[in-house]
Design a protein around this motif. Structure first.
Motif, PDB file in Angstrom:
ATOM      1  N   ASN A 274       0.824  -1.209   0.000  1.00 25.06           N
ATOM      2  CA  ASN A 274       0.000   0.000   0.000  1.00 25.06           C
ATOM      3  C   ASN A 274       0.855   1.255   0.000  1.00 25.06           C
ATOM      4  OD1 ASN A 274      -2.534  -1.090  -0.158  1.00 25.06           O
ATOM      5  ND2 ASN A 274      -2.757  -1.275   2.057  1.00 25.06           N
ATOM      6  N   MET A 275       2.133   1.123   0.305  1.00 24.53           N
ATOM      7  CA  MET A 275       3.041   2.262   0.280  1.00 24.53           C
ATOM      8  C   MET A 275       3.619   2.396  -1.120  1.00 24.53           C
ATOM      9  SD  MET A 275       5.010   1.794   3.840  1.00 24.53           S
ATOM     10  CE  MET A 275       4.456   0.323   4.662  1.00 24.53           C
ATOM     11  N   PRO A 276       3.593   3.604  -1.706  1.00 26.46           N
ATOM     12  CA  PRO A 276       4.015   3.768  -3.095  1.00 26.46           C
ATOM     13  C   PRO A 276       5.465   3.381  -3.357  1.00 26.46           C
ATOM     14  CG  PRO A 276       3.021   5.793  -2.269  1.00 26.46           C
ATOM     15  CD  PRO A 276       3.089   4.842  -1.132  1.00 26.46           C
ATOM     16  N   VAL A 277       6.348   3.646  -2.425  1.00 19.26           N
ATOM     17  CA  VAL A 277       7.760   3.340  -2.655  1.00 19.26           C
ATOM     18  C   VAL A 277       7.989   1.839  -2.706  1.00 19.26           C
ATOM     19  CG1 VAL A 277      10.067   3.558  -1.668  1.00 19.26           C
ATOM     20  CG2 VAL A 277       8.517   5.497  -1.606  1.00 19.26           C
ATOM     21  N   PHE A 278       7.395   1.110  -1.788  1.00 20.93           N
ATOM     22  CA  PHE A 278       7.605  -0.340  -1.762  1.00 20.93           C
ATOM     23  C   PHE A 278       6.892  -1.044  -2.911  1.00 20.93           C
ATOM     24  CE2 PHE A 278       8.384   0.554   2.821  1.00 20.93           C
ATOM     25  CZ  PHE A 278       9.739   0.274   2.774  1.00 20.93           C
ATOM     26  N   SER A 279       5.723  -0.556  -3.290  1.00 23.17           N
ATOM     27  CA  SER A 279       5.053  -1.173  -4.434  1.00 23.17           C
ATOM     28  C   SER A 279       5.821  -0.871  -5.717  1.00 23.17           C
ATOM     29  CB  SER A 279       3.606  -0.699  -4.537  1.00 23.17           C
ATOM     30  OG  SER A 279       3.549   0.670  -4.827  1.00 23.17           O
ATOM     31  N   GLY A 280       6.413   0.309  -5.820  1.00 22.28           N
ATOM     32  CA  GLY A 280       7.247   0.637  -6.974  1.00 22.28           C
ATOM     33  C   GLY A 280       8.476  -0.246  -7.056  1.00 22.28           C
ATOM     34  N   LEU A 281       9.099  -0.481  -5.917  1.00 19.06           N
ATOM     35  CA  LEU A 281      10.277  -1.364  -5.902  1.00 19.06           C
ATOM     36  C   LEU A 281       9.906  -2.804  -6.229  1.00 19.06           C
ATOM     37  CD1 LEU A 281      12.249  -0.061  -2.800  1.00 19.06           C
ATOM     38  CD2 LEU A 281      12.898   0.106  -5.191  1.00 19.06           C
ATOM     39  N   ALA A 282       8.788  -3.259  -5.690  1.00 25.67           N
ATOM     40  CA  ALA A 282       8.372  -4.643  -5.932  1.00 25.67           C
ATOM     41  C   ALA A 282       8.038  -4.865  -7.403  1.00 25.67           C
ATOM     42  CB  ALA A 282       7.167  -4.992  -5.055  1.00 25.67           C
ATOM     43  N   PHE A 283       7.225  -3.976  -7.974  1.00 24.77           N
ATOM     44  CA  PHE A 283       6.882  -4.118  -9.393  1.00 24.77           C
ATOM     45  C   PHE A 283       8.099  -3.880 -10.280  1.00 24.77           C
ATOM     46  CE2 PHE A 283       2.400  -3.712  -8.188  1.00 24.77           C
ATOM     47  CZ  PHE A 283       1.877  -4.702  -8.992  1.00 24.77           C
ATOM     48  N   GLY A 284       8.963  -2.954  -9.872  1.00 28.12           N
ATOM     49  CA  GLY A 284      10.171  -2.689 -10.655  1.00 28.12           C
ATOM     50  C   GLY A 284      11.086  -3.891 -10.716  1.00 28.12           C
ATOM     51  N   LEU A 285      11.323  -4.525  -9.589  1.00 29.86           N
ATOM     52  CA  LEU A 285      12.182  -5.708  -9.586  1.00 29.86           C
ATOM     53  C   LEU A 285      11.546  -6.873 -10.324  1.00 29.86           C
ATOM     54  CD1 LEU A 285      13.676  -5.605  -5.994  1.00 29.86           C
ATOM     55  CD2 LEU A 285      14.823  -5.134  -8.152  1.00 29.86           C
ATOM     56  N   LEU A 286      10.241  -7.032 -10.167  1.00 27.16           N
ATOM     57  CA  LEU A 286       9.548  -8.123 -10.852  1.00 27.16           C
ATOM     58  C   LEU A 286       9.624  -7.954 -12.374  1.00 27.16           C
ATOM     59  CD1 LEU A 286       7.729 -10.645 -10.514  1.00 27.16           C
ATOM     60  CD2 LEU A 286       5.802  -9.082 -10.654  1.00 27.16           C
ATOM     61  N   LEU A 287       9.289  -6.776 -12.868  1.00 26.01           N
ATOM     62  CA  LEU A 287       9.328  -6.547 -14.310  1.00 26.01           C
ATOM     63  C   LEU A 287      10.760  -6.443 -14.828  1.00 26.01           C
ATOM     64  CD1 LEU A 287       6.322  -4.177 -14.931  1.00 26.01           C
ATOM     65  CD2 LEU A 287       6.533  -6.587 -15.456  1.00 26.01           C
ATOM     66  N   GLY A 288      11.694  -6.009 -13.977  1.00 25.20           N
ATOM     67  CA  GLY A 288      13.092  -5.998 -14.378  1.00 25.20           C
ATOM     68  C   GLY A 288      13.628  -7.398 -14.602  1.00 25.20           C
ATOM     69  N   LEU A 289      13.300  -8.311 -13.713  1.00 19.73           N
ATOM     70  CA  LEU A 289      13.727  -9.699 -13.884  1.00 19.73           C
ATOM     71  C   LEU A 289      13.048 -10.339 -15.091  1.00 19.73           C
ATOM     72  CD1 LEU A 289      13.804 -10.864 -10.167  1.00 19.73           C
ATOM     73  CD2 LEU A 289      15.749 -10.368 -11.658  1.00 19.73           C
ATOM     74  N   LEU A 290      11.777  -9.994 -15.311  1.00 21.11           N
ATOM     75  CA  LEU A 290      11.084 -10.502 -16.485  1.00 21.11           C
ATOM     76  C   LEU A 290      11.715  -9.970 -17.772  1.00 21.11           C
ATOM     77  CD1 LEU A 290       8.646 -12.078 -17.644  1.00 21.11           C
ATOM     78  CD2 LEU A 290       7.384  -9.929 -17.520  1.00 21.11           C
ATOM     79  N   GLY A 291      12.059  -8.692 -17.788  1.00 17.15           N
ATOM     80  CA  GLY A 291      12.718  -8.107 -18.951  1.00 17.15           C
ATOM     81  C   GLY A 291      14.080  -8.713 -19.203  1.00 17.15           C
ATOM     82  N   ASN A 292      14.825  -8.998 -18.136  1.00 20.08           N
ATOM     83  CA  ASN A 292      16.140  -9.632 -18.278  1.00 20.08           C
ATOM     84  C   ASN A 292      15.994 -11.038 -18.834  1.00 20.08           C
ATOM     85  OD1 ASN A 292      18.882 -10.021 -18.104  1.00 20.08           O
ATOM     86  ND2 ASN A 292      18.819 -10.617 -15.959  1.00 20.08           N
ATOM     87  N   TYR A 293      15.016 -11.778 -18.354  1.00 23.39           N
ATOM     88  CA  TYR A 293      14.771 -13.139 -18.851  1.00 23.39           C
ATOM     89  C   TYR A 293      14.394 -13.115 -20.333  1.00 23.39           C
ATOM     90  CZ  TYR A 293      12.490 -17.596 -19.592  1.00 23.39           C
ATOM     91  OH  TYR A 293      12.111 -18.808 -20.114  1.00 23.39           O
ATOM     92  N   LEU A 294      13.506 -12.187 -20.697  1.00 27.00           N
ATOM     93  CA  LEU A 294      13.097 -12.098 -22.096  1.00 27.00           C
ATOM     94  C   LEU A 294      14.269 -11.701 -22.992  1.00 27.00           C
ATOM     95  CD1 LEU A 294       9.600 -10.422 -21.798  1.00 27.00           C
ATOM     96  CD2 LEU A 294      10.130 -12.790 -22.381  1.00 27.00           C
ATOM     97  N   GLU A 295      15.115 -10.812 -22.508  1.00 23.38           N
ATOM     98  CA  GLU A 295      16.281 -10.415 -23.303  1.00 23.38           C
ATOM     99  C   GLU A 295      17.235 -11.586 -23.494  1.00 23.38           C
ATOM    100  OE1 GLU A 295      19.793  -7.066 -23.362  1.00 23.38           O
ATOM    101  OE2 GLU A 295      18.789  -7.523 -21.481  1.00 23.38           O
TER     102      GLU A 295
END
Length: 76
Positions: free
Chosen positions: A41-62
């Protein structure tokens, strides 16, 4: 001149997109049901969580898109 391949581009693009999604969409409806997700519910932690999740997904796809082809076996 040798062409150099850029590394971790998918990770950084996924990180930026994920952090934007997490910052603008931080009020989760299902966080009331699951108490361990209340930190999202906190914007900073949700940003970090989604950022790391999509970052790992982007790295895998690359990595899967630019997978080096194995050299054919030489006949002896």
């Amino acid at each position: 001149m040798m062409k150099q391949r850029t590394s971790y581009t998918g990770f950084f693009i996924g990180l930026v997109v994920g952090m934007d999604i997490g910052l603008f969409w931080n009020d989760f409806l299902f966080s009331d049901q699951y108490k361990f997700l209340s930190i999202l519910n906190m914007p900073v932690f949700s940003g970090l969580a989604f950022g790391l999740l999509l970052g790992l997904l982007g790295n895998y796809l690359e990595k899967t898109m630019y997978r080096k082809k194995k050299a054919p076996k030489e006949l002896a």
